[in-house]
Scaffold this motif. Sequence first.
Motif, PDB file in Angstrom:
ATOM      1  N   PRO A 219       0.818  -1.237   0.000  1.00 58.56           N
ATOM      2  CA  PRO A 219       0.000   0.000   0.000  1.00 58.56           C
ATOM      3  C   PRO A 219       0.843   1.276   0.000  1.00 58.56           C
ATOM      4  O   PRO A 219       0.342   2.345  -0.346  1.00 58.56           O
ATOM      5  CB  PRO A 219      -0.818  -0.117   1.295  1.00 58.56           C
ATOM      6  N   ASP A 220       2.124   1.179   0.399  1.00 54.36           N
ATOM      7  CA  ASP A 220       3.008   2.357   0.395  1.00 54.36           C
ATOM      8  C   ASP A 220       3.805   2.483  -0.902  1.00 54.36           C
ATOM      9  O   ASP A 220       4.618   3.406  -1.041  1.00 54.36           O
ATOM     10  CB  ASP A 220       4.017   2.263   1.561  1.00 54.36           C
ATOM     11  N   PHE A 221       3.622   1.550  -1.821  1.00 54.49           N
ATOM     12  CA  PHE A 221       4.442   1.533  -3.039  1.00 54.49           C
ATOM     13  C   PHE A 221       3.932   2.612  -4.001  1.00 54.49           C
ATOM     14  O   PHE A 221       2.917   2.474  -4.666  1.00 54.49           O
ATOM     15  CB  PHE A 221       4.380   0.142  -3.678  1.00 54.49           C
ATOM     16  N   ASP A 222       4.668   3.727  -4.057  1.00 58.15           N
ATOM     17  CA  ASP A 222       4.243   4.870  -4.862  1.00 58.15           C
ATOM     18  C   ASP A 222       5.234   5.099  -6.023  1.00 58.15           C
ATOM     19  O   ASP A 222       6.141   4.288  -6.231  1.00 58.15           O
ATOM     20  CB  ASP A 222       4.134   6.116  -3.965  1.00 58.15           C
ATOM     21  N   SER A 223       5.070   6.199  -6.742  1.00 59.82           N
ATOM     22  CA  SER A 223       5.928   6.462  -7.904  1.00 59.82           C
ATOM     23  C   SER A 223       7.421   6.517  -7.562  1.00 59.82           C
ATOM     24  O   SER A 223       8.223   5.912  -8.265  1.00 59.82           O
ATOM     25  CB  SER A 223       5.502   7.745  -8.606  1.00 59.82           C
ATOM     26  N   PRO A 224       7.826   7.234  -6.487  1.00 57.62           N
ATOM     27  CA  PRO A 224       9.265   7.225  -6.161  1.00 57.62           C
ATOM     28  C   PRO A 224       9.775   5.802  -5.876  1.00 57.62           C
ATOM     29  O   PRO A 224      10.899   5.450  -6.276  1.00 57.62           O
ATOM     30  CB  PRO A 224       9.357   8.104  -4.909  1.00 57.62           C
ATOM     31  N   ALA A 225       8.970   4.979  -5.228  1.00 54.45           N
ATOM     32  CA  ALA A 225       9.393   3.602  -4.931  1.00 54.45           C
ATOM     33  C   ALA A 225       9.548   2.815  -6.237  1.00 54.45           C
ATOM     34  O   ALA A 225      10.498   2.034  -6.406  1.00 54.45           O
ATOM     35  CB  ALA A 225       8.374   2.926  -4.015  1.00 54.45           C
ATOM     36  N   LEU A 226       8.642   3.033  -7.176  1.00 52.52           N
ATOM     37  CA  LEU A 226       8.731   2.352  -8.476  1.00 52.52           C
ATOM     38  C   LEU A 226       9.953   2.844  -9.248  1.00 52.52           C
ATOM     39  O   LEU A 226      10.664   2.051  -9.891  1.00 52.52           O
ATOM     40  CB  LEU A 226       7.436   2.604  -9.267  1.00 52.52           C
ATOM     41  N   GLU A 227      10.215   4.143  -9.170  1.00 52.51           N
ATOM     42  CA  GLU A 227      11.390   4.692  -9.865  1.00 52.51           C
ATOM     43  C   GLU A 227      12.688   4.078  -9.327  1.00 52.51           C
ATOM     44  O   GLU A 227      13.615   3.815 -10.098  1.00 52.51           O
ATOM     45  CB  GLU A 227      11.422   6.227  -9.744  1.00 52.51           C
ATOM     46  N   LEU A 228      12.739   3.818  -8.011  1.00 55.20           N
ATOM     47  CA  LEU A 228      13.932   3.172  -7.432  1.00 55.20           C
ATOM     48  C   LEU A 228      14.128   1.782  -8.043  1.00 55.20           C
ATOM     49  O   LEU A 228      15.251   1.378  -8.348  1.00 55.20           O
ATOM     50  CB  LEU A 228      13.791   3.026  -5.906  1.00 55.20           C
ATOM     51  N   ALA A 229      13.029   1.065  -8.227  1.00 55.71           N
ATOM     52  CA  ALA A 229      13.110  -0.278  -8.827  1.00 55.71           C
ATOM     53  C   ALA A 229      13.625  -0.172 -10.258  1.00 55.71           C
ATOM     54  O   ALA A 229      14.475  -0.965 -10.690  1.00 55.71           O
ATOM     55  CB  ALA A 229      11.738  -0.942  -8.802  1.00 55.71           C
ATOM     56  N   ILE A 230      13.134   0.815 -10.987  1.00 57.25           N
ATOM     57  CA  ILE A 230      13.537   0.957 -12.387  1.00 57.25           C
ATOM     58  C   ILE A 230      15.002   1.398 -12.489  1.00 57.25           C
ATOM     59  O   ILE A 230      15.753   0.891 -13.326  1.00 57.25           O
ATOM     60  CB  ILE A 230      12.568   1.890 -13.142  1.00 57.25           C
ATOM     61  N   GLN A 231      15.407   2.282 -11.577  1.00 56.83           N
ATOM     62  CA  GLN A 231      16.830   2.681 -11.554  1.00 56.83           C
ATOM     63  C   GLN A 231      17.719   1.480 -11.257  1.00 56.83           C
ATOM     64  O   GLN A 231      18.777   1.319 -11.858  1.00 56.83           O
ATOM     65  CB  GLN A 231      17.067   3.752 -10.492  1.00 56.83           C
ATOM     66  N   SER A 232      17.291   0.634 -10.344  1.00 55.67           N
ATOM     67  CA  SER A 232      18.076  -0.559 -10.019  1.00 55.67           C
ATOM     68  C   SER A 232      18.177  -1.450 -11.267  1.00 55.67           C
ATOM     69  O   SER A 232      19.253  -1.948 -11.607  1.00 55.67           O
ATOM     70  CB  SER A 232      17.415  -1.308  -8.856  1.00 55.67           C
ATOM     71  N   TYR A 233      17.063  -1.591 -11.967  1.00 53.62           N
ATOM     72  CA  TYR A 233      17.041  -2.385 -13.210  1.00 53.62           C
ATOM     73  C   TYR A 233      18.020  -1.813 -14.237  1.00 53.62           C
ATOM     74  O   TYR A 233      18.769  -2.541 -14.887  1.00 53.62           O
ATOM     75  CB  TYR A 233      15.611  -2.382 -13.764  1.00 53.62           C
ATOM     76  N   GLN A 234      18.017  -0.474 -14.338  1.00 55.06           N
ATOM     77  CA  GLN A 234      18.862   0.165 -15.360  1.00 55.06           C
ATOM     78  C   GLN A 234      20.354   0.027 -15.040  1.00 55.06           C
ATOM     79  O   GLN A 234      21.189   0.144 -15.930  1.00 55.06           O
ATOM     80  CB  GLN A 234      18.466   1.635 -15.523  1.00 55.06           C
ATOM     81  N   ALA A 235      20.665  -0.246 -13.776  1.00 57.76           N
ATOM     82  CA  ALA A 235      22.073  -0.389 -13.390  1.00 57.76           C
ATOM     83  C   ALA A 235      22.563  -1.836 -13.563  1.00 57.76           C
ATOM     84  O   ALA A 235      23.735  -2.122 -13.349  1.00 57.76           O
ATOM     85  CB  ALA A 235      22.243   0.046 -11.939  1.00 57.76           C
ATOM     86  N   ARG A 236      21.667  -2.734 -13.939  1.00 56.67           N
ATOM     87  CA  ARG A 236      22.060  -4.148 -14.071  1.00 56.67           C
ATOM     88  C   ARG A 236      22.717  -4.401 -15.425  1.00 56.67           C
ATOM     89  O   ARG A 236      22.380  -3.757 -16.414  1.00 56.67           O
ATOM     90  CB  ARG A 236      20.830  -5.073 -13.965  1.00 56.67           C
TER      91      ARG A 236
END
Length: 251
Positions: A219-236
Amino acid sequence: MTQFQSSTREIPVAKAVPSHIAIIMDGNGRWAKQRMLPRIAGHQRGVKSVRNTIRHCVGIGVEYLTFFAFSSENWRRPKDEVSFLMTLFYSALAREIDQIQRDNLRFRVIGDLSPFDAKLVRLIRDAEALTRENTGLTFTIAANYGGRWDIMQAVSSMLKARPELASGFEEKDITPYLSMNYAPEPDLFIRTGGEQRISNFLLWQLAYAELYFTDTLWPDFDSPALELAIQSYQARERRFGRTSEQLLAHP
Ligand code: IPE
Ligand code: IPE
Ligand code: MG
């Protein structure tokens, strides 16, 4: 039918924005408990995170978004919670379907719907039919879904349709019968709620997905939290079996 690349047979093209994100929405119960609320309040609040995640993904150009809403193992929960989840699925879909259609989203459900209420199944099938020709993001809900169930139902359907394969078959023979045959394999897998496990989600399709785990509760998963996931993906570095040196030479 569209044939998507298989990550174990060919090397997929790795793009900066994942084409397909698959999410295990976990932590609703704990979110509610932290607030002295009943578990169902967490599930109710989780719908908001689904809506927000879809909007954000549409904005950045993600094409497929898949949410694990109810696993084949979730029947083991208290009866009241299971029936609340079914009611919530019905009411959220009934309420949102017009907006889904206006937003040009394609809606799909994967999983074994046979134990579901006929009214809910009708609503799901109608929503799928209504949005079939839409050209925007494909939004999938996995309901009464299990990765092992998926592989087994695919093999049984394949053998029913093509009995000659009983003596031997290949990966490409099975994939058209898997329940996500309309989507490429997930590039990014996200699990909220702190647990680091797959819990029988898309076992076949996650073969080469990048895995991301966060303690954030769903329920706390918002846009900044999603952006962190995508940034992590982009660093792989997505090597698909190759070495870093090979990648540098032929990205
Ligand atoms: C995920 O949240 C939602 C479903 C499985 C339907 P949980 O209900 O598993 O929440 P926690 O893990 O108990 O916090
Ligand atoms: C996984 O969540 C399934 C869904 C999010 C629908 P659970 O909370 O049920 O997972 P486990 O059983 O703790 O691994
Ligand atoms: Mg959980």
